[in-house]
Design an enzyme around this catalytic site. Structure first.
Site, short mmCIF file in Angstrom:
data_model
loop_
_atom_site.label_atom_id
_atom_site.label_comp_id
_atom_site.label_asym_id
_atom_site.label_seq_id
_atom_site.Cartn_x
_atom_site.Cartn_y
_atom_site.Cartn_z
N ASP A 65 5.68 -7.50 -0.30
CA ASP A 65 6.26 -6.53 -1.22
C ASP A 65 6.74 -5.33 -0.40
O ASP A 65 6.46 -5.21 0.81
CB ASP A 65 5.28 -6.15 -2.33
CG ASP A 65 6.02 -5.71 -3.60
OD1 ASP A 65 7.21 -5.34 -3.49
OD2 ASP A 65 5.42 -5.72 -4.68
C1 BGC Z 1 8.03 -4.38 -6.54
C2 BGC Z 1 8.56 -5.79 -6.55
C3 BGC Z 1 10.05 -5.78 -6.31
C4 BGC Z 1 10.34 -5.06 -5.02
C5 BGC Z 1 11.80 -5.02 -4.66
C6 BGC Z 1 8.48 -3.58 -5.33
O1 BGC Z 1 8.16 -2.26 -5.42
O2 BGC Z 1 6.62 -4.41 -6.58
O3 BGC Z 1 8.24 -6.41 -7.75
O4 BGC Z 1 10.53 -7.09 -6.31
O5 BGC Z 1 9.86 -3.74 -5.10
O6 BGC Z 1 12.50 -4.15 -5.47
#
Ligand code: BGC
Length: 718
Positions: free
Chosen positions: A273
């Protein structure tokens, strides 16, 4: 022997054999879209082979910030550089959070789960993939499969709710829809099952917080949806920010390799993430970025989202011996395999054709309709054609919140309001009372002249999503006051609740004659709600999460084990014995939902009351069925639900576990026999080591309208 797989392997090895270490690490690097003057240096990095994937958004919480229109020309230019000028000519994988819609916005995922119609959900994700791939998006970060029992968590909107069986059904539907029947086609998009694992269990619903999850709970509750996604062919998984029992998932070999790959059979690649790799320093398991990179890649995390930790530090880690080049090769192999399978080398560029979205909007309306849950109806809905209707509340003229969080590409200005859609249906019988406050007084003529008052209430999309937990899960004080005030007119009142999460209903449900829970249901939310209010369609959604009376009763979910004591907190048994000051029974239980007719169930009948374990192991199934009769005047859909209870097992089993559901249209006066075939996969559970076991003994089988059903029969596994 699978020749397609062998061909892919040969192609991958051929590419890897020529790559420098730096270029290999480049494939594991996913920066976000550059802004302004960053673009030129970004292109140079692509030219040097340092960028394997691009996150097509900006910011750590992309779902909360306005994201610009996708600049297809810019991304195509990056791709051209990658293919023509980078050392190995490997195309870039473009990824974006296409969570519940692209240009056409569908209901938030929690609402989709409420439809109990995976087939329709899958169809909608096909629409989504067609729209998104047209804009050059190869990879979406969905489905979000975090089982959640705490409505305070803002991200509950993104997932399938509290039940592993529903989670698995939704996982299959989304992966199937997004990836299509052939992942190599240009309108198929890679799915990403996230957030692996346990993120939905963050303590107190506080985003990103620690979790404590026993292996028993992990295997039986949190893992099934991910297993289903893997089985459905999901080629990527995103690891979660949280720690589980003190192990950050980002650097956990136990979770990312032993469980995800070895137990669940995943063979695609894992992306971190956002900034989660360097976050290991703050989590206190690494002191330097190089250690973060080494811990993560050694644990099985293949691609690093945004923080540049791999591209900046992995080469040194190889030099210093904390990471072997073989580990990097393995990660690159996985990334390249996915790129090849996805057909990226054959169609790297976006074409952006004119798309006719008419059928997508129709599907969005169908899903919004099927997601709405009728919770209460005391003789008011559907609204009679002759009735004068007053419409009031902050959601009467609202557009943006209807779309929900994680709407990166849908446009609020193209989203009809409830007032506009109800006007189409009711003409001048509708009075829109343009006040969301208490400014209207008891002499308000529009209210006085109405037969029915519709209160469009709920929560703003800004109260939901990432980093947006709330401590109070009731609706705002002014809206509660509005309901009370509407009541004083002595008119029939209908609460239409636009929410992203379960809200505590105790204070409001008594003051409303009817309640429809319509979520944040996307581009066509208002039309779907209007159809339901005026009886053009009958509601058929069911709750994929428990609606508690009060936040103080959280966690409150249906599939718990029995305490064995008279003081039992199971919400369907011994109400009132748990807390001395209030009853922890839910306002509305899991699986609950009404419609404009009544259904009567016969007792379930099983074709046999015994089945041998060896027959089950050999694949034999057993059929249990019930007759469901529509006793009312309206044809409608019923979601017939099958629950089981393993009466005595080596580990305690929940008092009810959903093991099947069928949404069936039943004509007025008609009876349908609804059958479920259950087998080995339905009747067992995972032990603490993650081994699936089916044990001999009695199993109760329930067929009913929701988890509180007592309509049962019993079989014995001998
Ligand atoms: C979120 C994810 C997301 C990623 C990209 C993160 O902060 O937890 O769910 O896919 O950002 O935007």
């Amino acid at each position: 022997m699978n020749t397609m797989t062998d061909d892919v392997k040969v192609r991958v090895e051929k590419i890897i054999s020529k790559m420098s270490l730096r270029a290999k690490i480049g494939q594991l690097n996913q920066p976000e879209t550059p802004v302004g003057s960053e673009a030129e240096e970004f292109k140079n990095a692509v030219r040097r082979g340092e960028i394997g994937s691009v996150l097509m958004s900006v910011g750590a919480t992309a779902g909360n910030d306005a994201q610009g229109e996708i600049n297809v020309d810019f991304y195509n230019e990056l791709q051209r550089i990658a293919v023509e000028e980078s050392p190995d000519g490997i195309p870039i994988l473009f990824g974006r959070d296409v969570i519940h819609g692209h240009k056409t916005v569908f209901p938030i995922p929690l609402a989709m789960a409420a439809s109990f119609n995976p087939e329709l959900v899958g169809k909608c994700y096909r629409d989504i993939a067609v729209e998104a791939t047209n804009d050059g998006i190869h990879w979406t970060f969905t489905p979000m499969l975090d089982l959640c029992r705490d409505p305070r968590w803002g991200r509950i909107i993104e997932g399938p709710g509290e039940d592993p069986y529903v989670g698995a059904a939704i996982a299959r539907a989304i992966v199937g829809g997004v990836q299509g029947d052939d992942i190599s086609k240009s309108d198929s998009m890679l799915a990403c099952a996230k957030h692996f694992i346990g993120y939905g269990a963050s303590e107190g619903g506080r985003d990103y917080h620690r979790t404590e999850i026993s292996d028993y709970s992990l295997y039986n509750y949190y893992l099934p949806a991910f297993r289903a996604a893997v089985k459905a062919g999901a080629l990527t998984v995103m690891s979660s920010f949280n720690d589980v029992n003190g192990q950050p998932v980002t650097s956990s070999k136990k979770y990312l390799t032993d469980i995800l790959r070895d137990k669940a059979g995943f063979d695609g690649f894992v992306v971190s993430d956002y900034d989660a790799v360097t976050q290991l320093i703050k989590q206190g398991v690494a002191e330097t970025p190089e250690q973060c990179a080494a811990l993560s890649i050694n644990a099985g995390l293949d691609m690093d989202m945004h923080d540049r930790c791999y591209i900046d530090y992995l080469e040194n880690a190889v030099k210093s011996g904390t990471v072997s080049e073989a580990v990097i090769d393995e990660a690159v192999r996985r990334v390249l395999t996915v790129k090849i399978k996805a057909g990226l080398f054959e169609h790297p560029f976006a074409e952006r054709k004119e798309l006719d979205r008419t059928s997508h909007l129709a599907d969005a309306r169908a899903l919004a309709t099927e997601s709405a849950v009728l919770l209460k109806n005391e003789g008011v809905l559907p609204i009679a054609k002759s009735a004068k209707v007053g419409l009031i509340g902050p959601f009467a003229n609202e557009r943006r919140s209807l779309l929900g969080s994680w709407t990166l590409d849908g446009k609020a200005e193209e989203t009809p309001t409830l007032a506009e859609e109800m006007r189409k249906a009711a003409g001048d019988k509708l009075n829109v009372i343009n006040s969301s406050t208490l400014a209207w007084d008891s002499t308000n003529k529009n209210i006085a002249a109405s037969d029915v008052v519709v209160l469009a209430i709920g929560e703003s999309w800004t109260a939901t999503g990432e980093s947006r937990a709330v401590s109070d899960i009731t609706i705002s004080a002014d809206q509660k006051a509005l309901i009370k005030k509407a009541k004083t007119y002595g008119k029939k009142t209908v609460g239409v609740i636009f929410c992203g999460r379960p809200i505590a209903m105790e204070e409001i449900s008594g003051d409303l004659d009817a309640v429809v829970y319509v979520w944040h249901a996307g581009s066509e939310a208002a039309g779907a709600v209007s159809d339901i209010l005026f009886g053009v369609s009958s509601p058929s959604g069911r709750l994929p999460v428990t609606l508690p009376r009060r936040a103080t009763h959280i966690p409150l979910y249906y599939n718990v084990t029995s305490s064995g004591r008279p003081v039992d907190c199971y919400y369907g048994e011994n109400p009132g014995n748990c807390y001395v000051d209030s009853m922890p029974v839910p306002c509305y239980p899991f699986g609950f939902g009404l419609t404009y007719t009544e259904f009567e169930y016969s007792a379930p009948v099983c074709e046999s009351d015994k089945i041998s374990l060896s027959d089950l192991e050999a694949g034999k199934r057993i059929t249990v069925s019930a007759d469901v009769k529509n006793t009312g005047a309206v044809t409608a859909k019923e979601t017939v639900q099958l629950y089981i209870r393993d009466v005595c097992a080596s580990l305690m089993r929940p008092m009810r576990e959903l093991k099947g559901f069928k949404k069936t249209q039943i004509a007025s006066g008609g009876t349908v026999k609804v059958s479920f075939d259950i087998g080995y996969d339905d009747l067992g559970f995972y032990d603490e080591s993650g081994n699936y076991v089916v044990e001999k003994g009695k199993i109760k089988l329930f067929i009913g309208k929701n988890c509180l059903t007592e309509n049962q029969t019993e079989i014995e596994i001998i």
